[in-house]
Design a protein around this motif. Structure first.
Motif, PDB file in Angstrom:
ATOM      1  N   GLY A  45       0.815  -1.198   0.000  1.00 43.46           N
ATOM      2  CA  GLY A  45       0.000   0.000   0.000  1.00 43.46           C
ATOM      3  C   GLY A  45       0.851   1.250   0.000  1.00 43.46           C
ATOM      4  O   GLY A  45       1.985   1.242   0.488  1.00 43.46           O
ATOM      5  N   GLU A  77      -0.126   7.289   3.160  1.00 41.01           N
ATOM      6  CA  GLU A  77      -0.568   8.673   3.047  1.00 41.01           C
ATOM      7  C   GLU A  77      -0.705   9.285   4.432  1.00 41.01           C
ATOM      8  O   GLU A  77      -1.094   8.611   5.382  1.00 41.01           O
ATOM      9  N   VAL A  97      -2.668   6.371   6.658  1.00 42.12           N
ATOM     10  CA  VAL A  97      -3.525   5.380   6.005  1.00 42.12           C
ATOM     11  C   VAL A  97      -2.769   4.759   4.841  1.00 42.12           C
ATOM     12  O   VAL A  97      -1.812   5.329   4.320  1.00 42.12           O
ATOM     13  N   ASP A 151      -3.252   3.240   1.002  1.00 45.74           N
ATOM     14  CA  ASP A 151      -4.064   3.062  -0.204  1.00 45.74           C
ATOM     15  C   ASP A 151      -3.559   1.782  -0.865  1.00 45.74           C
ATOM     16  O   ASP A 151      -2.428   1.730  -1.358  1.00 45.74           O
ATOM     17  N   ILE A 152      -4.377   0.736  -0.849  1.00 53.80           N
ATOM     18  CA  ILE A 152      -3.932  -0.588  -1.287  1.00 53.80           C
ATOM     19  C   ILE A 152      -3.583  -0.582  -2.771  1.00 53.80           C
ATOM     20  O   ILE A 152      -4.320  -0.046  -3.605  1.00 53.80           O
ATOM     21  N   LEU A 160      -3.227   2.484  -7.765  1.00 52.83           N
ATOM     22  CA  LEU A 160      -3.783   2.545  -6.420  1.00 52.83           C
ATOM     23  C   LEU A 160      -5.262   2.207  -6.506  1.00 52.83           C
ATOM     24  O   LEU A 160      -5.981   2.695  -7.378  1.00 52.83           O
ATOM     25  N   SER A 161      -5.701   1.350  -5.605  1.00 53.03           N
ATOM     26  CA  SER A 161      -7.072   0.858  -5.671  1.00 53.03           C
ATOM     27  C   SER A 161      -8.096   1.872  -5.191  1.00 53.03           C
ATOM     28  O   SER A 161      -9.279   1.801  -5.550  1.00 53.03           O
ATOM     29  N   GLY A 162      -7.663   2.824  -4.374  1.00 50.08           N
ATOM     30  CA  GLY A 162      -8.608   3.743  -3.747  1.00 50.08           C
ATOM     31  C   GLY A 162      -9.208   3.184  -2.471  1.00 50.08           C
ATOM     32  O   GLY A 162      -9.886   3.899  -1.725  1.00 50.08           O
ATOM     33  N   THR A 163      -8.953   1.901  -2.198  1.00 54.60           N
ATOM     34  CA  THR A 163      -9.383   1.282  -0.941  1.00 54.60           C
ATOM     35  C   THR A 163      -8.344   1.592   0.126  1.00 54.60           C
ATOM     36  O   THR A 163      -7.175   1.236  -0.020  1.00 54.60           O
ATOM     37  N   LYS A 164      -8.772   2.260   1.194  1.00 53.49           N
ATOM     38  CA  LYS A 164      -7.820   2.736   2.186  1.00 53.49           C
ATOM     39  C   LYS A 164      -8.091   2.117   3.547  1.00 53.49           C
ATOM     40  O   LYS A 164      -9.242   1.872   3.907  1.00 53.49           O
TER      41      LYS A 164
END
Length: 258
Positions: free
Chosen positions: A15, A18, A26, A28-29, A40-44
């Motif tokens: 990830g 951030e 956090v 971001d996977i 970046l997946s946007g899944t945090k």
């Protein structure tokens, strides 16, 4: 970009880290692996909810000794004319927060704070002008050493290669000028080592040119660049922390080997 490797709910992923405040970080996977093109997946997920792992699992760790003049002097050694390499096995690698297990065959284990270079692509015989192209990023390392064994045995394999002797982390910083960074180490909050990467005798370029003349480097391989003066003993119960400017802090605790 700071890239971490972590586990959550039994799954391992990479990830992008951030944030700035430790309690607000956090991840971001990442889709895929960071050594190739990725998104970046946007899944945090909060860093506080995961276990940070060693940021890479190297095929090999190539370490260079006596690369700071003051450290060579404190150990009673001459400064080598050329880079002086040795190896730490993949099984020596642990991550941030993992225990350093005090080996049963030593009575004098020392810390050594180091800047670690992470290789990002398969390469061999790298010319000096292409060194930057093969570097993925940089992380903190602690070259834990059984000093009495190092002095007693002609080879350094056991002294520097025992399990848990190579903490790495907390993540890889991919956008960094490594040539003049503060590097420091504390034990239980008290400062032991303080230096700058500009004090290296042989530069990062020197080291990668030197070792890639002899062997192929693979994505995820780690190059340890030497330690400044101030190395010293660790004891069971100690908390040791390596901090490098622009990267972060790698913290581990010394425990009795089970």
């Amino acid at each position: 970009m700071r890239i971490a490797r972590f586990s959550i709910d039994g799954n391992v992923a990479f990830g992008a880290v951030e944030g700035e405040k430790q309690d607000e970080l956090v991840l971001d996977i990442i889709k895929g692996i960071p050594f190739a093109d990725f998104e970046l997946s946007g899944t945090k997920v909060p860093v506080s909810k995961v276990r940070l792992l060693p940021p890479v699992l190297p095929n090999k760790v190539v370490a260079f000794g006596r690369n700071y003049a003051d450290h060579a002097k404190e150990m009673g050694n001459e400064v080598p004319d050329a880079p002086f390499a040795f190896f730490k096995p993949a099984t020596s690698v642990v991550g941030p927060g993992d225990d350093i297990q005090y080996p049963s065959f030593s009575q004098d284990v020392h810390h050594e704070a180091e800047l670690a270079v992470v290789i990002g692509r398969l390469c061999r015989e790298v010319p000096r002008e292409r060194v930057k192209d093969v570097i993925f990023g940089y992380t903190c390392a602690n070259d834990i050493t059984a000093r009495d064994v190092q002095k007693r045995e002609k080879q350094w394999a056991r002294a520097k290669g025992f399990d848990t002797s190579c903490p790495l982390g907390p993540w890889v910083e991919t956008e960094l000028d490594p040539h003049d960074l503060t590097i420091q180490l504390t034990v239980n909050g008290g400062q032991r080592q303080l230096g700058r990467t500009s004090e290296m005798i042989h530069s990062i370029e020197d080291l990668i040119v030197n070792i890639s003349e002899a062997m192929t480097l693979l994505p995820g391989d780690v190059i340890l660049t030497g330690t400044p003066a101030g190395v010293g003993p660790l004891h069971v119960g100690d908390e040791v922390a390596v901090t490098i400017e622009g990267i972060g802090t790698l913290t581990n605790k010394v425990v009795k080997r089970g």
